[in-house]
Design an enzyme around this catalytic site. Structure first.
Site, mmCIF file in Angstrom:
data_model
loop_
_atom_site.group_PDB
_atom_site.id
_atom_site.type_symbol
_atom_site.label_atom_id
_atom_site.label_comp_id
_atom_site.label_asym_id
_atom_site.label_seq_id
_atom_site.Cartn_x
_atom_site.Cartn_y
_atom_site.Cartn_z
ATOM 1 N N ASP A 1 -2.004 6.619 -3.822
ATOM 2 C CA ASP A 1 -0.931 5.823 -3.236
ATOM 3 C C ASP A 1 -0.538 4.723 -4.230
ATOM 4 O O ASP A 1 -1.181 4.539 -5.257
ATOM 5 C CB ASP A 1 -1.328 5.274 -1.874
ATOM 6 C CG ASP A 1 -2.356 4.163 -1.928
ATOM 7 O OD1 ASP A 1 -3.023 4.013 -2.959
ATOM 8 O OD2 ASP A 1 -2.503 3.440 -0.928
ATOM 9 N N SER B 1 0.831 -1.201 0.000
ATOM 10 C CA SER B 1 0.000 0.000 0.000
ATOM 11 C C SER B 1 0.869 1.255 0.000
ATOM 12 O O SER B 1 1.656 1.475 -0.906
ATOM 13 C CB SER B 1 -0.956 -0.029 1.197
ATOM 14 O OG SER B 1 -1.882 1.025 1.126
ATOM 15 N N ASP C 1 -5.559 2.475 -3.960
ATOM 16 C CA ASP C 1 -6.812 2.374 -3.214
ATOM 17 C C ASP C 1 -7.088 3.655 -2.436
ATOM 18 O O ASP C 1 -8.224 3.941 -2.102
ATOM 19 C CB ASP C 1 -6.839 1.137 -2.310
ATOM 20 C CG ASP C 1 -5.750 1.110 -1.253
ATOM 21 O OD1 ASP C 1 -4.843 1.977 -1.285
ATOM 22 O OD2 ASP C 1 -5.785 0.205 -0.395
ATOM 23 N N ASP D 1 -0.757 1.477 -4.620
ATOM 24 C CA ASP D 1 -1.671 0.431 -5.109
ATOM 25 C C ASP D 1 -3.047 0.989 -5.450
ATOM 26 O O ASP D 1 -3.977 0.236 -5.724
ATOM 27 C CB ASP D 1 -1.775 -0.728 -4.114
ATOM 28 C CG ASP D 1 -2.533 -0.373 -2.851
ATOM 29 O OD1 ASP D 1 -2.370 0.766 -2.366
ATOM 30 O OD2 ASP D 1 -3.259 -1.233 -2.322
#
Length: 567
Positions: free
Chosen positions: A297, A144, A301, A299
């Site tokens: 960010d 993340s 999400d 990834d």
């Protein structure tokens, strides 16, 4: 085994990855101790940790061990689950592709089909792929928003939702059956190799189509707003650009941060919760006279927002951008007669009260969950079956939201598109998104939300965090910075009211979270991080105005620091 015995076992094992063996050879005693004093924790958020050699690190062997446990869990679900298979996605971090392929090989060695993206994709698209392909579950290789030294491993169920605690427990039981992660070294037969399928374009197109479907005012004048966008070297680069291109929004990308660089070379931090993530975007926004800045960010999400207001760029918190989205989405659903009969919004116990107040205005019920979007995904799945309530929005304070639940995780491409639409809609009315937020403060009171963290690394740090929570639980303060505590929620045990009445906390999985409600309408929550060696303190402060809220926040932060240091 002792630390030294574990170290020697790894160093001498015939299947040890050569790169990890070279790293082991360079370790000093302190590094050995940290790498081998425990097994890396597989918790409710999966695994996340430092890359490197050792049982307490993310590496191909600990990834194999986790996947072996997941594979055994899939086998227990029966032949149909095995045939449905597992979708696998990964981000731009060091070793992400290698970990994805290693996971696919472990699954195939058990006869389980694996569908692996040909290149990096966002976490929400992995969630979508699970549902689109009707898989039995999913694996996402990502850390993340953590620094470059980290990587991680998330598991998803057949609904595209991260595993909830009861499912995680089944996986952990199977992981614990693995006696030695180094012995997992699958050599696939030709038939097993055929169980691994690479996926890409078809999933992308289906996902983009669904993202574009969230628009409430697709004919809004898009020429009104200019957007600066950065994926922070991560997976949002292609999907967000694609969605903006297809919907007609004007944007300028921070090109230095569009390369999928695992070292995050051109950003101070890939975390949109931190100001360092906005440095280059702010410079470009000033040059381009942009209306809004969107930062995703790695990834994709989470999404952070900057808004040009009165000549300066204001960075919104996750609570603030969430509140603006709620106001825009719910007002448009109402005005267009699209609001369902029994609308429900989801957020978490550490999310600001402002969103709930806005939802109430539009007769939308709010249900709270523990921290972690998996709990929101679980609620979505429940009402999808019962039909008693209809989902209209879900969000967390940590910069993550979900507009439409064709994904069952936070979805930054959706959030970017909806924020762009909201910015254009309000600019046509002469307002910025900060004006919208200030109007909400005028209507519901001024809220200031913030978060502080106490970082405590290693075995001693973990014990210290447990002690802080234990002491605050057993020695509850009656006052915090001169504000009386009128309600105490212990998400492991009970609720204590101001009059001393005690009741059982229901509707939540037991969790090490404490929440103190204060007489002035503010609250403070404390929880250990599920992904980092931190104790987190959340503040939702209600003030007469911004200065009053700021003063109270300073006092509450100081008080909690004293309480934690005294424990």
């Amino acid at each position: 085994m002792s630390i030294q015995e574990s170290y020697q076992h790894w160093y001498q094992h015939p299947f040890i990855d050569p790169n990890l063996k070279a790293e082991l050879a360079q370790m000093n005693e302190e590094e050995k101790a940290d790498a081998f004093y425990t097994n890396i924790d597989f918790g409710t958020a999966g695994m996340r940790g430092l890359l490197g050699a050792g049982t307490n690190r993310i590496n191909v062997h600990t990834i194999n061990k986790a996947t072996d446990g997941f594979a055994r869990t899939i086998l227990e679900q029966g032949e149909e689950a095995v045939k449905k298979g597992i979708a696998i996605g990964y981000d731009n971090r060091h070793m992400s592709y290698e970990f994805a392929m290693a996971s696919a090989k472990v699954l195939a060695s058990y006869g389980i089909c694996a569908y692996v993206f040909t290149s990096l994709r966002p976490t929400p698209e992995l969630s979508f792929a699970v549902r689109y392909l009707h898989c039995a579950g999913g694996i996402m290789i990502t850390a993340s928003h953590n620094p470059k030294e980290y990587n991680g491993y998330k598991l998803y169920d057949d609904k595209g939702c991260q595993l909830v605690p009861e499912l995680v427990e089944k996986v952990i039981q199977n992981i614990n059956m693995v006696k030695d992660e180094l012995d997992i070294h699958p050599t696939l037969s030709e038939a097993q190799k055929q169980l691994i399928t690479m996926i890409d374009h078809d999933i992308d197109e289906a996902y983009y189509k669904e993202v574009l479907s969230i628009q409430l005012n697709p004919d809004v004048d898009k020429s009104l707003v200019k957007i600066v966008f950065t994926p922070e070297h991560g997976t949002a680069n292609i999907p967000v650009k694609e969605v903006f291109n297809r919907s007609g929004y004007q944007y300028v990308a921070v090109e230095e941060q569009c390369t999928p660089d695992p070292n995050f070379s051109m950003t101070k931090t890939p975390n949109p919760e931190e100001k360092g993530a906005y440095e280059l975007a702010l410079k470009l926004a000033e040059k381009e006279n942009a209306d809004i800045i969107l930062v995703c960010d790695p990834d994709a999400d989470r999404m952070g927002v900057g808004v040009k207001h009165d000549g300066e760029y204001v960075l919104l918190t996750g609570n603030q951008s969430g509140s603006v989205l709620i106001e825009y989405i719910f007002s448009q659903l109402r005005d267009k007669n699209l609001m369902p009969a029994h609308p429900v919004m989801f957020n978490t116990v550490v999310t600001s009260d402002l969103g709930e107040a806005i939802a109430k205005k539009y007769n939308v019920e709010t249900e709270k969950t523990l921290t972690g979007f998996k709990f929101i995904g679980e609620k979505v799945a429940k009402y999808e079956v019962t039909k008693e309530k209809q989902y209209v929005f879900g969000y967390e304070e940590s910069y993550g939201s979900l507009i439409k639940p064709f994904v069952r995780d936070k979805d930054a491409p959706q959030a970017c598109l909806m924020l762009a639409e909201a910015a254009a809609f309000y600019k046509a009315k002469g307002k910025t998104l900060v004006d919208v937020l200030n109007d909400l403060y005028d209507e519901f009171g001024t809220y200031q939300e913030s978060q502080t963290s106490l970082t405590l690394k290693g075995e001693e740090g973990a014990a210290r965090i447990k002690q802080i929570l234990s002491d605050l639980r057993t020695s509850k303060p009656d006052l915090i910075a001169d504000q009386k505590v009128i309600r105490f929620e212990d998400y492991k045990e009970q609720i204590v009211e101001e009059n001393g009445n005690v009741s059982t906390l229901s509707g939540f999985t037991k969790s090490d979270v404490l929440k103190f409600y204060l007489k002035d309408g503010s609250w403070i929550a404390i929880r250990p991080s599920g992904t980092e060696p931190k104790c987190k303190f959340y503040y939702c402060v209600k003030g007469e105005d911004k200065q009053d809220a700021a003063n109270k926040t300073t006092a509450f932060v100081s008080a909690m620091k004293e309480l934690s240091e005294a424990s």
